[in-house]
Enzyme design. Structure first.
Site, PDB file in Angstrom:
ATOM      1  N   ASP A 154       0.875  -1.181   0.000  1.00 17.58           N
ATOM      2  CA  ASP A 154       0.000   0.000   0.000  1.00 17.58           C
ATOM      3  C   ASP A 154       0.909   1.227   0.000  1.00 17.58           C
ATOM      4  O   ASP A 154       2.149   1.103  -0.009  1.00 17.58           O
ATOM      5  CB  ASP A 154      -0.958  -0.004   1.213  1.00 17.58           C
ATOM      6  CG  ASP A 154      -2.271   0.725   0.915  1.00 17.58           C
ATOM      7  OD1 ASP A 154      -2.213   1.959   0.706  1.00 17.58           O
ATOM      8  OD2 ASP A 154      -3.325   0.083   0.879  1.00 17.58           O
ATOM      9  N   HIS A 168     -12.494  -1.003  -8.703  1.00 19.87           N
ATOM     10  CA  HIS A 168     -13.650  -0.102  -8.836  1.00 19.87           C
ATOM     11  C   HIS A 168     -13.304   1.352  -8.493  1.00 19.87           C
ATOM     12  O   HIS A 168     -14.105   2.240  -8.728  1.00 19.87           O
ATOM     13  CB  HIS A 168     -14.860  -0.623  -8.032  1.00 19.87           C
ATOM     14  CG  HIS A 168     -14.861  -0.271  -6.575  1.00 19.87           C
ATOM     15  ND1 HIS A 168     -15.992  -0.133  -5.831  1.00 19.87           N
ATOM     16  CD2 HIS A 168     -13.830  -0.042  -5.712  1.00 19.87           C
ATOM     17  CE1 HIS A 168     -15.689   0.169  -4.589  1.00 19.87           C
ATOM     18  NE2 HIS A 168     -14.394   0.230  -4.488  1.00 19.87           N
TER      19      HIS A 168
HETATM   20  C1  LIG Z   1     -10.803   0.991  -0.907  1.00 20.75           C
HETATM   21  S1  LIG Z   1      -9.282   0.688  -0.154  1.00 20.75           S
HETATM   22  C2  LIG Z   1      -9.176  -1.082  -0.236  1.00 20.75           C
HETATM   23  C3  LIG Z   1      -8.286  -1.646   0.835  1.00 20.75           C
HETATM   24  C4  LIG Z   1      -8.262  -3.163   0.948  1.00 20.75           C
HETATM   25  N1  LIG Z   1      -7.836  -3.796  -0.269  1.00 20.75           N
HETATM   26  C5  LIG Z   1      -9.596  -3.728   1.412  1.00 20.75           C
HETATM   27  O1  LIG Z   1     -10.061  -4.723   0.858  1.00 20.75           O
HETATM   28  O2  LIG Z   1     -10.175  -3.169   2.338  1.00 20.75           O
HETATM   29  C6  LIG Z   1      -8.125   1.201  -1.393  1.00 20.75           C
HETATM   30  C7  LIG Z   1      -6.676   1.084  -0.940  1.00 20.75           C
HETATM   31  O3  LIG Z   1      -5.830   1.449  -2.041  1.00 20.75           O
HETATM   32  C8  LIG Z   1      -4.737   2.159  -1.522  1.00 20.75           C
HETATM   33  N2  LIG Z   1      -4.142   2.951  -2.621  1.00 20.75           N
HETATM   34  C9  LIG Z   1      -4.643   4.055  -3.228  1.00 20.75           C
HETATM   35  N3  LIG Z   1      -3.798   4.467  -4.192  1.00 20.75           N
HETATM   36  C10 LIG Z   1      -2.747   3.597  -4.192  1.00 20.75           C
HETATM   37  C11 LIG Z   1      -1.564   3.479  -4.976  1.00 20.75           C
HETATM   38  N4  LIG Z   1      -1.288   4.359  -5.959  1.00 20.75           N
HETATM   39  N5  LIG Z   1      -0.716   2.465  -4.719  1.00 20.75           N
HETATM   40  C12 LIG Z   1      -0.986   1.572  -3.732  1.00 20.75           C
HETATM   41  N6  LIG Z   1      -2.089   1.619  -2.953  1.00 20.75           N
HETATM   42  C13 LIG Z   1      -2.961   2.629  -3.182  1.00 20.75           C
HETATM   43  C14 LIG Z   1      -5.353   3.009  -0.435  1.00 20.75           C
HETATM   44  O4  LIG Z   1      -4.371   3.467   0.460  1.00 20.75           O
HETATM   45  C15 LIG Z   1      -6.330   2.009   0.193  1.00 20.75           C
HETATM   46  O5  LIG Z   1      -5.727   1.264   1.227  1.00 20.75           O
END
Ligand SMILES: C[S@@+](CC[C@H](N)C(=O)[O-])C[C@H]1O[C@@H](n2cnc3c(N)ncnc32)[C@H](O)[C@@H]1O
Length: 427
Positions: free
Chosen positions: A275, A320
Site C-alpha cells: 500500500d 472499482h
Molecule cells: C478501498 S481501499 C481497499 C483496501 C483493501 N484492499 C480492502 O479490501 O479493504 C483502497 C486502498 O488502495 C490504496 N491505494 C490508493 N492508491 C494507491 C496506490 N497508488 N498504490 C498503492 N495503494 C494505493 C489506499 O491506500 C487504500 O488502502
C-alpha cells in the site's frame, strides 16, 4: 396490493417463527432492540429479501408515482437532519439509557434550542431519537447505534460531511469534463476546490480527522452484511495455494486484514501486503506467529510490481476505484513480474443485468457505481467489462471468469497469465 400484502404476511411469519425458534431478539425501534437484524441462514435470507421487496413495492403503489417522486425529490432533507445529528454528535450528548430535554442537549452540543429541536423532530420521523414526553428526548435503537458504534458513526460522517457535497457537484463536474475519467475532475474535487490538483485519497489523507473517519467508514461498510471476508475465505481454492506454500501479493491491501485472516487459517502461505507508505507505516504490529509470513511493503501500484514470481496478485476494492485507463495502467505494472500461470484475483462488485439482483443488492451496487463516479470518476464493472479490461491490459492474459458466493455482494474475478515466464522467483 393484496398479493403484495400476502407476500408480506407469509414472509414475515416465516422470519418471526425463525427468530422465535432460534432465540434471536425481535426487531424493534426501541433502545432494547438489536442494532442489526439478527443474522440468518441462507434460506431465511431469501424470506427477508422478499419481504423487503414486497414492502417497498407496496409502499410505492399505495403512495402513487407522482406523490412518491414528489417527496423522493426532497429526501435530501433526511440527510440534512442526520447530518446535524452527526455534526453536533447529538447521539453521544446524553447517555443511551437516559433522557434529556431539547434545552439540555442544545446547551451540551452548542446549537440553539430552536434549530436543535427542528433537526431532532425531523430525525425522529426516521426513528432516530423519540420524544418520550413534551420536549424530552430519549434514544431509539438507531440513535443508540450512532452513539455506540464508532465505525457506523464514521460512515454517517463520511457520507454526509465528505460525500454529500460531492454528489451535488457531480453534474457540474461532468458538464465541465464530459469524459469523466480523471480522478482530479470529480464532483468531490469540485466540492473541495481540488480540481486538477489532487484526487480524493490525497485530500482525505491530508486531514487526520477525515482520514480517520474514512478508515472507520470503510471498516463499517466492508464489515457489513454481504461484504464479510468470510465469503472470500470460504469460496476460493486457497488450500491448493497453501499446499504449494504459495505467495499472495495483496495490492492496495491497506492494513492487511484479508492476508492476516488467510494466514491464520493457512499455515504455509506467504503474503506481501502493499500500500502507500503512510498506510503501510500505520499498520498495526502482527503477532509473532503471523509476522514471519505476512510482510508489508510500500508500493505505488502505478509503478512496476516489485514482487516477481508470486502465485496470486490480489486486488480487493481496488479496481472499482479506477477508470479504465488507470485500471489498465495499474494491471500492466504486473506483467514484467509475472510467472507463467500466475493469477490475478479481483474481489469487487461485478454488476449483473438490471433486475437480476435482489432489489436491495441492486440498489446498493448501483449506488456504489454512482459513488465511484462522484468521488473518483471510476466505476463498477460487468463481467464483460472485466473481460475487455484484461484484453486491453495484455492479450496474453486468459480471462477465467467470475464467481459470486451465495449471499455475498462481491465477486471473485480471475485471470491467468499465459505469456512468457517473467517471474523467476519470489523476492
Ligand atoms: C478501498 S481501499 C481497499 C483496501 C483493501 N484492499 C480492502 O479490501 O479493504 C483502497 C486502498 O488502495 C490504496 N491505494 C490508493 N492508491 C494507491 C496506490 N497508488 N498504490 C498503492 N495503494 C494505493 C489506499 O491506500 C487504500 O488502502
Amino acid at each position: 396490493m393484496v398479493e403484495l400484502a400476502k407476500i408480506i404476511t407469509r414472509e414475515s411469519e416465516k422470519l418471526e417463527k425463525f427468530l422465535k425458534e432460534s432465540g434471536s431478539p425481535m426487531p424493534s425501534f426501541d433502545i432494547d432492540g438489536p442494532a442489526n437484524f439478527p443474522s440468518l441462514p441462507e434460506s431465511m435470507k431469501k424470506a427477508r429479501e422478499e419481504l423487503l421487496r414486497a414492502t417497498k413495492d407496496l409502499e410505492y403503489l399505495v403512495t402513487g408515482p407522482t406523490e412518491k417522486v414528489r417527496w423522493m425529490a426532497w429526501d435530501f432533507n433526511d440527510h440534512l437532519s442526520l447530518r446535524a445529528v452527526y455534526h453536533y454528535q447529538i447521539a453521544k450528548s446524553f447517555p443511551v439509557n437516559e433522557t434529556a430535554t431539547f434545552a439540555q442537549i442544545a446547551e451540551k452540543v452548542g446549537l440553539d434550542e430552536v434549530n436543535l429541536r427542528r433537526f431532532l423532530r425531523h430525525a425522529m420521523t426516521n426513528y432516530i431519537f423519540k420524544e418520550v414526553s413534551p420536549n424530552v428526548v430519549g434514544h431509539t435503537a438507531a440513535s443508540k447505534a450512532l452513539a455506540e458504534d464508532p465505525k457506523m458513526n464514521d460512515w454517517v460522517g463520511f457520507c454526509l460531511e465528505d460525500m454529500w457535497d460531492s454528489a451535488c457537484q457531480t453534474i457540474p463536474a461532468i458538464k465541465q469534463y464530459p469524459a469523466a475519467n480523471e480522478p482530479t475532475q470529480t464532483g468531490f474535487c469540485k466540492a473541495n476546490q481540488t480540481t486538477d490538483v489532487e484526487p480524493m485519497f490525497v485530500t482525505m489523507g491530508k486531514s487526520p480527522l477525515r482520514a480517520k473517519r474514512f478508515g472507520g467508514a470503510m471498516a463499517s461498510l466492508t464489515g457489513g452484511e454481504g461484504y464479510e471476508p468470510a465469503y472470500l475465505l470460504a469460496n476460493y481454492d486457497w488450500a491448493s495455494l497453501d499446499a504449494a506454500s504459495g505467495t499472495l501479493v495483496d495490492v492496495g491491501g491497506s492494513h492487511g486484514f484479508i492476508c492476516t485472516a488467510l494466514a491464520a487459517q493457512y499455515p504455509n502461505m506467504k503474503f506481501v501486503v502493499q500500500d502507500l507508505p503512510k498506510t503501510v507505516s500505520s499498520a498495526p504490529a502482527l503477532p509473532e506467529s503471523l509476522a514471519c509470513r505476512v510482510t508489508y511493503q510500500a508500493h505505488d501500484f502505478f509503478t512496476p510490481q516489485p514482487v516477481k514470481g508470486a502465485d496470486i496478485y490480489f486486488f480487493r476494492w481496488i479496481l472499482h476505484n479506477q477508470a479504465d485507463k488507470y485500471a489498465i495502467k495499474m494491471l500492466q505494472q504486473l506483467v514484467p513480474a509475472l510467472k507463467k500461470g500466475a493469477k490475478v484475483v479481483i474481489n469487487d462488485h461485478c454488476l449483473r443485468e438490471p433486475g437480476e439482483e435482489s432489489a436491495w443488492d441492486e440498489k446498493i451496487m448501483r449506488t456504489m457505481d454512482l459513488v465511484m463516479l462522484m468521488l473518483l470518476n471510476a466505476q463498477e464493472r460487468t463481467e464483460e467489462e472485466f473481460r475487455e479490461l484484461f484484453a486491453k491490459v495484455d492479450a496474453r492474459f486468459r480471462f477465467v471468469g467470475v464467481t459470486r458466493p451465495e449471499g455475498c455482494r462481491m465477486s471473485i474475478v480471475e485471470a491467468v497469465w499465459e505469456g512468457e515466464d517473467y517471474g523467476d522467483e519470489v523476492n
